[in-house]
Scaffold this active site. Structure first.
Site, PDB file in Angstrom:
ATOM      1  N   HIS A   1     -10.647   1.651   0.510  1.00 38.33           N
ATOM      2  CA  HIS A   1     -10.740   3.081   0.175  1.00 38.33           C
ATOM      3  C   HIS A   1     -10.757   3.316  -1.334  1.00 38.33           C
ATOM      4  CE1 HIS A   1     -10.311   4.173   4.313  1.00 38.33           C
ATOM      5  NE2 HIS A   1      -9.104   3.643   4.422  1.00 38.33           N
TER       6      HIS A   1
ATOM      7  N   HIS B   1      -7.044  -7.892   0.476  1.00 40.57           N
ATOM      8  CA  HIS B   1      -6.940  -6.672   1.280  1.00 40.57           C
ATOM      9  C   HIS B   1      -7.768  -6.882   2.543  1.00 40.57           C
ATOM     10  CE1 HIS B   1      -5.794  -2.453   1.385  1.00 40.57           C
ATOM     11  NE2 HIS B   1      -6.958  -2.216   1.952  1.00 40.57           N
TER      12      HIS B   1
ATOM     13  N   HIS C   1      -0.357  -2.744   6.563  1.00 41.41           N
ATOM     14  CA  HIS C   1       0.772  -1.808   6.402  1.00 41.41           C
ATOM     15  C   HIS C   1       2.061  -2.196   7.119  1.00 41.41           C
ATOM     16  CE1 HIS C   1      -1.709   1.907   4.892  1.00 41.41           C
ATOM     17  NE2 HIS C   1      -2.170   0.762   4.421  1.00 41.41           N
TER      18      HIS C   1
ATOM     19  N   ASP D   1       0.809  -1.218   0.000  1.00 40.15           N
ATOM     20  CA  ASP D   1       0.000   0.000   0.000  1.00 40.15           C
ATOM     21  C   ASP D   1       0.847   1.276   0.000  1.00 40.15           C
ATOM     22  OD1 ASP D   1      -1.119  -2.387   1.015  1.00 40.15           O
ATOM     23  OD2 ASP D   1      -2.725  -1.335   2.037  1.00 40.15           O
TER      24      ASP D   1
ATOM     25  N   ASN E   1      -4.109   3.797  -0.915  1.00 44.11           N
ATOM     26  CA  ASN E   1      -3.902   4.946  -0.021  1.00 44.11           C
ATOM     27  C   ASN E   1      -3.021   6.008  -0.667  1.00 44.11           C
ATOM     28  OD1 ASN E   1      -3.568   2.321   2.199  1.00 44.11           O
ATOM     29  ND2 ASN E   1      -5.215   3.780   2.478  1.00 44.11           N
TER      30      ASN E   1
HETATM   31 FE   FE2 Z   1      -7.016  -0.624   3.269  1.00 37.52          FE
END
Ligand code: FE2
Length: 256
Positions: free
Chosen positions: A68, A149, A176, A8, A40
């Site tokens: 997102h 994800h 992350h 990400d 992101n």
């Molecule tokens: Fe995410």
């Protein structure tokens, strides 16, 4: 063949390190095919057409997304210009964009599939295992790579164990922090989370004070991305040209 998957990309710091390092990594590790999770990349949430096009200029083959995916509305009106952008199949809104892409590389058909986990994920509509079973009943490809994800480590490992004989790689994204559990089983590569490309001095790429605002001072916060030097995280999957099965998975990290 060697496939590079970068985790990400968070905000400007993440985009900057990908700009600076991607071609070096592609050359050093003789990368044939590059996948980047860009969910992101636009100020911490979502992606814009401009950012997508910059990834393409950097020789990224496919850009994946996450929960997102459509946080920046601009991308919705320009999806026809973003043919190599995929969004998780099993999130709302379900009728915008695509969650699977098949790319040709030499004589191989490479399918890349983007799914969201169900555990602790608000926008997920259906269980990724059910969705994957439906996809596999029709899919014809030599190599199948899944970007899962998801928040829960157990969900990602369960998915990998269930599908490992049918897939070439299951790469976890979203949390992350790169996990040190990369493995090969039944010719399928796996890592619970590939990690992020984002500001090193941060909370998952977000500004530390902004996170304190919400979690400690109890005042509203937008969780803006942190600035400063970034970490780059990814994996390189080596695939046997004859069997189309994964031989190795290697973690990479570049820290400031
Ligand atoms: Fe995410």
């Amino acid at each position: 063949m060697n496939i590079l998957f970068l985790g990400d990309v968070v905000g400007k710091a993440g985009r900057q390190i990908v700009n600076d390092k991607l071609s070096l990594i592609q050359n050093q590790y003789e990368i044939d095919f590059t996948i980047v999770n860009g969910e992101n990349s636009a100020h911490g949430k979502g992606i814009t057409t401009k950012i997508y096009k910059n990834f393409k200029r950097l020789n990224v083959d496919v850009v994946t997304l996450g929960n997102h995916a459509f946080s920046k509305r601009e991308i919705i009106d320009h999806l026809d210009e973003c043919s190599d952008l995929i969004r998780p199949i099993n999130i709302e809104p379900s009728d915008i964009g695509k969650g699977i892409i098949i790319k040709k590389y030499k004589d191989k058909k490479i399918a890349i599939i983007n799914l969201c986990g169900k555990v602790f994920m608000d926008s997920t509509t259906s269980n990724p295992i059910d969705v994957m079973n439906k996809i596999l009943s029709k899919l014809v490809a030599d190599i199948i790579i899944v970007d899962l994800h998801a928040e829960a480590t157990s969900e990602k490992i369960t998915f990998f164990e269930y599908f490992k004989s049918k897939l070439t790689a299951v790469i976890g994204t979203h949390t992350h922090v790169q996990t040190a559990d990369e493995r090969i089983k039944d010719g399928c590569a796996f890592i619970t989370d590939v990690g992020m490309c984002g500001a090193y001095d941060s909370v998952l790429g977000r500004d530390i004070e902004e996170v304190f605002d919400l979690n400690i001072r109890k005042i509203p916060s937008r969780f803006k991305p942190a600035e400063g030097p970034a970490i780059l995280c990814g994996v390189i999957i080596n695939i046997d040209d004859n069997t189309n099965r994964a031989i190795s998975i290697k973690r990479i990290q570049i820290r400031p």
